[in-house]
Design a protein around this motif. Structure first.
Motif, PDB file in Angstrom:
ATOM      1  N   LEU A   1      17.485  30.034  83.222  1.00  0.00           N
ATOM      2  CA  LEU A   1      17.666  28.868  82.428  1.00  0.00           C
ATOM      3  C   LEU A   1      16.357  28.122  82.282  1.00  0.00           C
ATOM      4  CD1 LEU A   1      21.288  28.020  83.361  1.00  0.00           C
ATOM      5  CD2 LEU A   1      20.473  28.779  81.119  1.00  0.00           C
ATOM      6  N   PHE A   2      15.582  27.779  83.193  1.00  0.00           N
ATOM      7  CA  PHE A   2      14.408  27.107  83.441  1.00  0.00           C
ATOM      8  C   PHE A   2      13.253  27.632  82.606  1.00  0.00           C
ATOM      9  CE2 PHE A   2      10.546  25.788  85.369  1.00  0.00           C
ATOM     10  CZ  PHE A   2      10.247  24.332  85.130  1.00  0.00           C
ATOM     11  N   LEU A   3      13.160  29.130  82.731  1.00  0.00           N
ATOM     12  CA  LEU A   3      12.228  29.607  81.957  1.00  0.00           C
ATOM     13  C   LEU A   3      12.499  30.209  80.573  1.00  0.00           C
ATOM     14  CD1 LEU A   3      10.395  31.940  84.832  1.00  0.00           C
ATOM     15  CD2 LEU A   3       9.641  29.649  83.756  1.00  0.00           C
ATOM     16  N   GLY A   4      13.942  29.998  80.193  1.00  0.00           N
ATOM     17  CA  GLY A   4      14.349  30.488  79.110  1.00  0.00           C
ATOM     18  C   GLY A   4      14.500  31.886  78.728  1.00  0.00           C
ATOM     19  N   SER A   5      14.649  32.578  79.933  1.00  0.00           N
ATOM     20  CA  SER A   5      14.571  34.119  80.050  1.00  0.00           C
ATOM     21  C   SER A   5      15.556  34.853  79.539  1.00  0.00           C
ATOM     22  CB  SER A   5      14.305  34.361  81.690  1.00  0.00           C
ATOM     23  OG  SER A   5      13.431  34.128  82.163  1.00  0.00           O
ATOM     24  N   GLY A   6      16.868  34.395  79.391  1.00  0.00           N
ATOM     25  CA  GLY A   6      17.967  35.061  79.050  1.00  0.00           C
ATOM     26  C   GLY A   6      19.170  34.909  79.767  1.00  0.00           C
ATOM     27  N   ALA A   7      20.233  35.534  79.319  1.00  0.00           N
ATOM     28  CA  ALA A   7      21.701  35.439  80.057  1.00  0.00           C
ATOM     29  C   ALA A   7      22.016  36.834  80.596  1.00  0.00           C
ATOM     30  CB  ALA A   7      22.917  35.235  79.002  1.00  0.00           C
ATOM     31  N   PHE A   8      21.882  36.669  82.015  1.00  0.00           N
ATOM     32  CA  PHE A   8      22.479  37.805  83.080  1.00  0.00           C
ATOM     33  C   PHE A   8      23.777  38.259  82.643  1.00  0.00           C
ATOM     34  CE2 PHE A   8      23.918  39.476  87.043  1.00  0.00           C
ATOM     35  CZ  PHE A   8      22.924  40.549  87.158  1.00  0.00           C
ATOM     36  N   ARG A   9      24.106  39.592  82.230  1.00  0.00           N
ATOM     37  CA  ARG A   9      25.436  40.184  81.901  1.00  0.00           C
ATOM     38  C   ARG A   9      26.394  40.284  83.437  1.00  0.00           C
ATOM     39  NH1 ARG A   9      22.906  44.176  79.343  1.00  0.00           N
ATOM     40  NH2 ARG A   9      24.812  45.402  79.509  1.00  0.00           N
ATOM     41  N   LEU A  10      26.587  39.280  83.964  1.00  0.00           N
ATOM     42  CA  LEU A  10      27.140  39.444  85.242  1.00  0.00           C
ATOM     43  C   LEU A  10      28.539  40.353  85.379  1.00  0.00           C
ATOM     44  CD1 LEU A  10      27.627  38.688  88.249  1.00  0.00           C
ATOM     45  CD2 LEU A  10      28.621  36.538  87.602  1.00  0.00           C
ATOM     46  N   PHE A  11      29.339  40.036  84.097  1.00  0.00           N
ATOM     47  CA  PHE A  11      30.518  40.805  84.222  1.00  0.00           C
ATOM     48  C   PHE A  11      30.624  42.183  83.661  1.00  0.00           C
ATOM     49  CE2 PHE A  11      31.921  36.442  84.554  1.00  0.00           C
ATOM     50  CZ  PHE A  11      33.024  36.679  85.528  1.00  0.00           C
ATOM     51  N   ASP A  12      29.403  42.648  83.071  1.00  0.00           N
ATOM     52  CA  ASP A  12      28.880  44.111  82.737  1.00  0.00           C
ATOM     53  C   ASP A  12      28.322  44.820  83.926  1.00  0.00           C
ATOM     54  OD1 ASP A  12      29.703  44.139  80.045  1.00  0.00           O
ATOM     55  OD2 ASP A  12      27.608  43.644  79.370  1.00  0.00           O
ATOM     56  N   VAL A  13      27.621  44.128  84.650  1.00  0.00           N
ATOM     57  CA  VAL A  13      27.089  44.332  85.760  1.00  0.00           C
ATOM     58  C   VAL A  13      28.176  44.807  87.072  1.00  0.00           C
ATOM     59  CG1 VAL A  13      25.533  43.662  87.981  1.00  0.00           C
ATOM     60  CG2 VAL A  13      24.892  43.259  85.810  1.00  0.00           C
ATOM     61  N   MET A  14      29.281  43.924  87.176  1.00  0.00           N
ATOM     62  CA  MET A  14      30.374  43.955  88.081  1.00  0.00           C
ATOM     63  C   MET A  14      31.312  45.011  87.402  1.00  0.00           C
ATOM     64  SD  MET A  14      29.039  42.511  90.421  1.00  0.00           S
ATOM     65  CE  MET A  14      29.971  42.444  91.814  1.00  0.00           C
ATOM     66  N   ASP A  15      30.969  45.694  86.167  1.00  0.00           N
ATOM     67  CA  ASP A  15      32.299  46.423  85.865  1.00  0.00           C
ATOM     68  C   ASP A  15      32.769  47.550  86.869  1.00  0.00           C
ATOM     69  OD1 ASP A  15      33.806  48.313  84.279  1.00  0.00           O
ATOM     70  OD2 ASP A  15      32.504  47.959  82.566  1.00  0.00           O
ATOM     71  N   ALA A  16      34.144  47.042  86.897  1.00  0.00           N
ATOM     72  CA  ALA A  16      34.867  48.158  88.251  1.00  0.00           C
ATOM     73  C   ALA A  16      34.679  49.621  87.935  1.00  0.00           C
ATOM     74  CB  ALA A  16      36.373  47.793  88.214  1.00  0.00           C
ATOM     75  N   LYS A  17      34.241  50.252  86.579  1.00  0.00           N
ATOM     76  CA  LYS A  17      34.014  51.571  86.795  1.00  0.00           C
ATOM     77  C   LYS A  17      32.643  51.884  87.392  1.00  0.00           C
ATOM     78  CE  LYS A  17      32.283  52.308  81.897  1.00  0.00           C
ATOM     79  NZ  LYS A  17      32.303  50.742  81.509  1.00  0.00           N
ATOM     80  N   ARG A  18      31.486  51.167  87.799  1.00  0.00           N
ATOM     81  CA  ARG A  18      30.387  51.276  88.399  1.00  0.00           C
ATOM     82  C   ARG A  18      29.733  50.173  88.686  1.00  0.00           C
ATOM     83  NH1 ARG A  18      28.447  48.614  85.381  1.00  0.00           N
ATOM     84  NH2 ARG A  18      28.066  48.493  83.015  1.00  0.00           N
ATOM     85  N   PRO A  19      30.474  49.233  89.491  1.00  0.00           N
ATOM     86  CA  PRO A  19      30.018  48.159  89.943  1.00  0.00           C
ATOM     87  C   PRO A  19      28.529  48.044  90.688  1.00  0.00           C
ATOM     88  CG  PRO A  19      31.714  48.777  91.610  1.00  0.00           C
ATOM     89  CD  PRO A  19      31.578  49.408  90.143  1.00  0.00           C
ATOM     90  N   VAL A  20      27.548  47.382  90.129  1.00  0.00           N
ATOM     91  CA  VAL A  20      26.323  47.081  91.062  1.00  0.00           C
ATOM     92  C   VAL A  20      26.259  46.106  92.147  1.00  0.00           C
ATOM     93  CG1 VAL A  20      23.904  46.689  90.547  1.00  0.00           C
ATOM     94  CG2 VAL A  20      25.312  47.964  88.516  1.00  0.00           C
ATOM     95  N   ARG A  21      25.761  46.178  93.107  1.00  0.00           N
ATOM     96  CA  ARG A  21      25.557  45.521  94.219  1.00  0.00           C
ATOM     97  C   ARG A  21      24.789  44.426  93.573  1.00  0.00           C
ATOM     98  NH1 ARG A  21      25.842  47.718  99.806  1.00  0.00           N
ATOM     99  NH2 ARG A  21      26.758  49.748  99.488  1.00  0.00           N
ATOM    100  N   THR A  22      25.182  43.046  94.003  1.00  0.00           N
ATOM    101  CA  THR A  22      24.636  41.797  93.179  1.00  0.00           C
ATOM    102  C   THR A  22      24.937  40.676  94.143  1.00  0.00           C
ATOM    103  OG1 THR A  22      25.309  42.569  91.040  1.00  0.00           O
ATOM    104  CG2 THR A  22      24.474  40.275  91.086  1.00  0.00           C
ATOM    105  N   GLY A  23      23.852  39.841  94.148  1.00  0.00           N
ATOM    106  CA  GLY A  23      23.700  38.656  94.910  1.00  0.00           C
ATOM    107  C   GLY A  23      23.150  37.572  93.984  1.00  0.00           C
ATOM    108  N   LEU A  24      23.004  36.260  94.585  1.00  0.00           N
ATOM    109  CA  LEU A  24      22.504  35.163  93.853  1.00  0.00           C
ATOM    110  C   LEU A  24      21.096  35.029  94.592  1.00  0.00           C
ATOM    111  CD1 LEU A  24      25.202  32.311  93.544  1.00  0.00           C
ATOM    112  CD2 LEU A  24      24.417  33.865  91.708  1.00  0.00           C
ATOM    113  N   GLY A  25      20.047  34.642  93.619  1.00  0.00           N
ATOM    114  CA  GLY A  25      18.861  34.331  94.044  1.00  0.00           C
ATOM    115  C   GLY A  25      18.545  32.969  93.435  1.00  0.00           C
ATOM    116  N   THR A  26      17.747  32.004  94.284  1.00  0.00           N
ATOM    117  CA  THR A  26      17.412  30.700  93.630  1.00  0.00           C
ATOM    118  C   THR A  26      16.084  31.191  92.865  1.00  0.00           C
ATOM    119  OG1 THR A  26      16.102  30.280  95.739  1.00  0.00           O
ATOM    120  CG2 THR A  26      18.223  29.529  95.566  1.00  0.00           C
ATOM    121  N   ASP A  27      15.131  31.761  93.260  1.00  0.00           N
ATOM    122  CA  ASP A  27      13.932  32.229  92.508  1.00  0.00           C
ATOM    123  C   ASP A  27      13.058  30.933  92.501  1.00  0.00           C
ATOM    124  OD1 ASP A  27      11.938  33.837  91.269  1.00  0.00           O
ATOM    125  OD2 ASP A  27      12.643  33.803  89.352  1.00  0.00           O
ATOM    126  N   VAL A  28      13.183  30.137  93.416  1.00  0.00           N
ATOM    127  CA  VAL A  28      12.157  28.895  93.389  1.00  0.00           C
ATOM    128  C   VAL A  28      10.812  29.729  93.689  1.00  0.00           C
ATOM    129  CG1 VAL A  28      11.270  27.357  94.884  1.00  0.00           C
ATOM    130  CG2 VAL A  28      13.737  27.278  94.344  1.00  0.00           C
TER     131      VAL A  28
END
Ligand code: GUN
Ligand code: ZN
Length: 443
Positions: free
Chosen positions: A299-326
């Protein structure tokens, strides 16, 4: 750092499964009056107070956190410690932001004394925010890595970190060469990887700042050692993605640039991954590599919107964590990461459940790093890295807390309204490393 023993009474929350793959309330382990017993830095018992108290070693006092939640410590899967002094730098998107603010700031880490000062303050800030493990970028200077791991060893935290590799498209004062980056990384791996609770991550900054030769040598460092980590940035910004397509015309996608060099594997953590396609997500799923969702930064850099629910789709979930990226992220608090993740989901018509958000911040991050056998949950045998969350940290939050009629709602108010004030205490390997209101030293 010494390990310790303790017993903590409070509202214990942890996970028995992935709340993106099952109903969130089934994934949650919820013990409103719980007891956690810690011996020599490890959890030995956790459960209902009435049943678990029988296991309390003779003479061990019980610390009373009733009214607070006891959670696994937060896991920050993507953060830059050298960027702490330049957090909240005005006006630019990614590529200009790097040139204008980031590179000049990182230059100072050639000085190991300065690096040590910032590393200490960074680790203090992390534990003030309830974060006990992070995947951390240092700078191109090997001494910035010595400084970081040295301070983490003093604190006793489990950390993943590495020297940034950058042999092109950066100022000459921040460039290594493919061979020098390899040699320096090799020495740092020997010095730090697996020592105490420290883990090394081979860290090519991102595809534009490494030659194909450097990416190849990064792959060579990893080859034959499954315990090593890899971290880099992936498809964060549209201009960056276009640049990578120009620099690597033969690659099918941005992820494919890394894949060809052998960098897509278990214990690889890709920051952002906003502009990825279905093919990339399938490849992440099957390879065991992870994505770090960095909401405050995106949001700060105006980069775009992460597609969390696509990434976590039950048919091929991708390991995902949260980052602060400070320093592109605007807070080291994972409560704030969850707050912004919720809003990004709202903007894309999706609903991030508080149990899903807290899972991402703890267990999901541990799974992303393939460290879920040690951290990210409260259970016998796990390391006692914990944070104590106060849902009534401010008058307004106390007012709102009176309306809460479920654990999910308590978690939701914490993630939407909480920050460092919500962290009553933080434990690392059973030892109190932060207590709210108790002698916080300024550096
Ligand atoms: N891409 C390459 N380097 C960086 C960095 O330092 N921060 C962010 N957010 N993206 C990057
Ligand atoms: Zn980053």
């Amino acid at each position: 750092a010494s390990t310790a023993s303790a017993a903590l009474r409070g509202h214990v929350v942890t996970f028995r499964g992935n709340p993106f793959l099952m109903p969130p309330n089934d994934a949650l382990v919820d013990e409103p009056d719980g007891l956690v017993i810690i011996t020599d830095g490890r959890i030995t018992h956790a459960g209902a107070y009435g049943e678990t108290i029988a296991h309390l070693p003779a003479g061990m006092p019980v610390t009373d956190y009733r009214g607070c939640l006891i959670s696994a410590g937060f896991v920050d899967t993507h953060v830059h410690y050298p960027q702490l002094p330049m957090i909240a730098a005005y006006g630019e998107q990614l590529l200009e932001w790097l040139e204008r603010y980031t590179f000049p700031t990182e230059r100072r880490f050639a000085d190991e004394t300065y690096a040590t000062t910032i590393a200490r303050q960074f680790l203090d800030e992390l534990v003030r925010n309830g974060t006990t493990t992070a995947a951390v970028y240092c700078t191109v200077h090997p001494q910035s890595v010595d400084a970081f791991f040295g301070e983490s060893t003093r604190l006793g935290t489990l950390m993943v970190a590495g020297k940034v590799l950058m042999d092109r498209n950066a100022p000459d004062y921040l460039r290594d060469t493919a061979q020098r980056g390899y040699d320096e990384s090799r020495r740092l791996i020997e010095r730090w990887h697996g020592r105490n609770r420290q883990h090394y991550a081979v860290t090519p900054r991102f595809a534009p700042t490494s030659t194909p030769e450097q990416l190849e040598l990064a792959g060579a460092l990893l080859k034959g050692d499954d315990s090593l980590f890899m971290q880099t940035h992936l498809a964060e910004n549209r201009a960056e993605v276009a640049w990578v397509a120009e620099l690597f015309p033969d690659s099918r996608s941005y992820l494919d640039v890394y894949d060809r060099a052998g960098l897509v594997r278990p214990r690889s953590v890709m920051g952002h991954g906003i502009y990825v396609d279905e093919h990339d997500l399938c490849r992440c799923h099957e390879s065991g590599c992870a994505l770090a969702h960095c909401p405050t930064s995106n949001l700060f850099l105006g980069s775009g919107a992460f597609r969390l629910f696509d990434v976590m789709d039950a048919k091929r979930p991708v390991r995902t964590g949260l980052g602060t990226d400070v320093g592109a992220g605007t807070s080291l608090s994972h409560l704030q990461s969850m707050n912004e993740a919720y809003k990004i989901a709202q903007m894309t018509g999706k609903r991030l459940h508080p149990v899903q958000a807290f899972w991402l911040a703890t267990r999901g991050g541990a799974e992303a790093l393939h460290l879920d056998d040690r951290i990210g949950a409260i259970a016998p045998g796990m390391d006692a890295d914990l944070c104590i969350l106060d849902p009534r940290a401010t008058p307004l939050q106390a007012l709102r807390a009176r309306m809460c009629d479920s654990t999910a709602d308590i978690l939701f108010t914490l993630m939407m309204l909480g920050d460092d004030r919500s962290i009553r205490a933080t434990y690392v390997a059973g030892r109190t490393v932060h207590e709210r209101g108790v002698a916080e030293t300024a550096t």
